[in-house]
Design a protein around this motif. Sequence first.
Motif, PDB file in Angstrom:
ATOM      1  N   ILE A  24       0.845  -1.198   0.000  1.00 46.08           N
ATOM      2  CA  ILE A  24       0.000   0.000   0.000  1.00 46.08           C
ATOM      3  C   ILE A  24       0.883   1.253   0.000  1.00 46.08           C
ATOM      4  CG2 ILE A  24      -1.640   1.350   1.372  1.00 46.08           C
ATOM      5  CD1 ILE A  24      -2.860  -1.374   2.258  1.00 46.08           C
ATOM      6  N   ALA A  25       1.940   1.252   0.822  1.00 47.83           N
ATOM      7  CA  ALA A  25       2.850   2.407   0.883  1.00 47.83           C
ATOM      8  C   ALA A  25       3.511   2.663  -0.470  1.00 47.83           C
ATOM      9  CB  ALA A  25       3.912   2.187   1.959  1.00 47.83           C
ATOM     10  N   ASP A  26       3.866   1.585  -1.171  1.00 51.29           N
ATOM     11  CA  ASP A  26       4.559   1.710  -2.453  1.00 51.29           C
ATOM     12  C   ASP A  26       3.636   2.052  -3.614  1.00 51.29           C
ATOM     13  OD1 ASP A  26       6.946   1.125  -1.213  1.00 51.29           O
ATOM     14  OD2 ASP A  26       6.914  -1.010  -1.779  1.00 51.29           O
ATOM     15  N   THR A  27       2.328   1.906  -3.414  1.00 50.00           N
ATOM     16  CA  THR A  27       1.388   2.153  -4.510  1.00 50.00           C
ATOM     17  C   THR A  27       0.455   3.312  -4.169  1.00 50.00           C
ATOM     18  OG1 THR A  27      -0.071   0.395  -3.669  1.00 50.00           O
ATOM     19  CG2 THR A  27       1.508  -0.212  -5.400  1.00 50.00           C
ATOM     20  N   ARG A  28      -0.597   3.032  -3.450  1.00 46.91           N
ATOM     21  CA  ARG A  28      -1.646   4.028  -3.186  1.00 46.91           C
ATOM     22  C   ARG A  28      -1.178   5.223  -2.360  1.00 46.91           C
ATOM     23  NH1 ARG A  28      -6.399   0.488  -0.784  1.00 46.91           N
ATOM     24  NH2 ARG A  28      -4.755  -0.976  -0.294  1.00 46.91           N
ATOM     25  N   MET A  29      -0.203   5.039  -1.477  1.00 41.77           N
ATOM     26  CA  MET A  29       0.213   6.114  -0.584  1.00 41.77           C
ATOM     27  C   MET A  29       1.438   6.878  -1.096  1.00 41.77           C
ATOM     28  SD  MET A  29      -2.108   5.887   1.646  1.00 41.77           S
ATOM     29  CE  MET A  29      -1.632   6.819   3.065  1.00 41.77           C
ATOM     30  N   ARG A  30       2.103   6.366  -2.102  1.00 38.37           N
ATOM     31  CA  ARG A  30       3.347   6.966  -2.600  1.00 38.37           C
ATOM     32  C   ARG A  30       3.168   8.451  -2.920  1.00 38.37           C
ATOM     33  NH1 ARG A  30       6.854   4.082  -6.950  1.00 38.37           N
ATOM     34  NH2 ARG A  30       7.744   3.262  -5.063  1.00 38.37           N
ATOM     35  N   GLY A  31       4.073   9.263  -2.342  1.00 37.51           N
ATOM     36  CA  GLY A  31       4.129  10.683  -2.659  1.00 37.51           C
ATOM     37  C   GLY A  31       3.125  11.566  -1.947  1.00 37.51           C
ATOM     38  N   LEU A  32       2.287  11.005  -1.083  1.00 37.58           N
ATOM     39  CA  LEU A  32       1.299  11.833  -0.396  1.00 37.58           C
ATOM     40  C   LEU A  32       1.978  12.704   0.669  1.00 37.58           C
ATOM     41  CD1 LEU A  32      -1.687   9.345  -0.130  1.00 37.58           C
ATOM     42  CD2 LEU A  32      -1.362  11.233  -1.730  1.00 37.58           C
ATOM     43  N   PRO A  33       1.496  13.925   0.869  1.00 42.02           N
ATOM     44  CA  PRO A  33       2.196  14.875   1.745  1.00 42.02           C
ATOM     45  C   PRO A  33       2.143  14.563   3.235  1.00 42.02           C
ATOM     46  CG  PRO A  33       0.152  15.829   0.944  1.00 42.02           C
ATOM     47  CD  PRO A  33       0.342  14.529   0.218  1.00 42.02           C
ATOM     48  N   PHE A  34       1.269  13.677   3.668  1.00 44.36           N
ATOM     49  CA  PHE A  34       1.175  13.389   5.103  1.00 44.36           C
ATOM     50  C   PHE A  34       2.017  12.182   5.527  1.00 44.36           C
ATOM     51  CE2 PHE A  34      -2.565  11.668   2.956  1.00 44.36           C
ATOM     52  CZ  PHE A  34      -2.461  10.321   3.254  1.00 44.36           C
ATOM     53  N   LEU A  35       2.894  11.697   4.664  1.00 42.00           N
ATOM     54  CA  LEU A  35       3.797  10.594   4.999  1.00 42.00           C
ATOM     55  C   LEU A  35       5.065  11.144   5.651  1.00 42.00           C
ATOM     56  CD1 LEU A  35       3.614   8.472   1.730  1.00 42.00           C
ATOM     57  CD2 LEU A  35       2.229   8.246   3.793  1.00 42.00           C
ATOM     58  N   ASN A  36       5.532  10.472   6.685  1.00 40.01           N
ATOM     59  CA  ASN A  36       6.814  10.817   7.286  1.00 40.01           C
ATOM     60  C   ASN A  36       7.885  10.035   6.518  1.00 40.01           C
ATOM     61  OD1 ASN A  36       9.168  10.981   8.816  1.00 40.01           O
ATOM     62  ND2 ASN A  36       8.086  10.971  10.759  1.00 40.01           N
ATOM     63  N   PRO A  37       8.717  10.688   5.716  1.00 42.46           N
ATOM     64  CA  PRO A  37       9.681   9.983   4.872  1.00 42.46           C
ATOM     65  C   PRO A  37      10.779   9.269   5.664  1.00 42.46           C
ATOM     66  CG  PRO A  37      10.059  12.342   4.765  1.00 42.46           C
ATOM     67  CD  PRO A  37       8.800  12.139   5.559  1.00 42.46           C
ATOM     68  N   ARG A  38      10.898   9.552   6.953  1.00 41.62           N
ATOM     69  CA  ARG A  38      11.925   8.900   7.780  1.00 41.62           C
ATOM     70  C   ARG A  38      11.444   7.559   8.337  1.00 41.62           C
ATOM     71  NH1 ARG A  38      11.779  14.455   9.447  1.00 41.62           N
ATOM     72  NH2 ARG A  38      10.343  13.700  11.012  1.00 41.62           N
ATOM     73  N   LEU A  39      10.205   7.187   8.045  1.00 41.11           N
ATOM     74  CA  LEU A  39       9.633   5.960   8.606  1.00 41.11           C
ATOM     75  C   LEU A  39       9.337   4.931   7.532  1.00 41.11           C
ATOM     76  CD1 LEU A  39       7.110   7.440  11.203  1.00 41.11           C
ATOM     77  CD2 LEU A  39       9.489   6.760  11.556  1.00 41.11           C
ATOM     78  N   ASP A  40       9.379   3.672   7.954  1.00 41.54           N
ATOM     79  CA  ASP A  40       9.044   2.536   7.100  1.00 41.54           C
ATOM     80  C   ASP A  40       7.899   1.767   7.745  1.00 41.54           C
ATOM     81  OD1 ASP A  40      11.177   2.865   5.192  1.00 41.54           O
ATOM     82  OD2 ASP A  40      12.545   2.143   6.755  1.00 41.54           O
TER      83      ASP A  40
END
Length: 168
Positions: A24-40
Amino acid sequence: MTPSESPASPTLQGEELAAHFRDIADTRMRGLPFLNPRLDVEAVGFAVQVAGEDASSGVLGILITPWFMNLMWLAPALSAPLAQGASREHFFGGQRLTFIGAVDEAFGAYQSCSLFSPMFEFADQAAARATAEQVLTLLRDPPKEEEPQQPALSRRALLFGRRPGAPE
């Protein structure tokens, strides 16, 4: 085969859930502004647990993603799944927590209780993991016999160790 159909270990069930959310993170959520890029996406502490008053057994753990940290309850295949969007209270460590049902076509049924969203207050994966481990420790400590049942805690009170009725 979904985790609710397989006799997989609790750790494996947590990893299967994490793998699903990585997709889901790699597809539907990719690039959304509310993601913390330091987290997996990471599954933390998935283990068999008994849920309080009704003594139902399932798998409890925490799922960390770049957009949320949720307490996850995976009920056994024999139990009826909680309907999508329906809520149910479970008791862990003497605390009453409200879970929301979800049914995912790829993963199957699970229940979640939101702890954090969004995730910007975490500087890195280690900080998020340490918080998840502390929450699980609190919830897995059995309540003291002499203490009466506590009223429901807010997520903020649970995470910051406050007792019900104490000022926030």
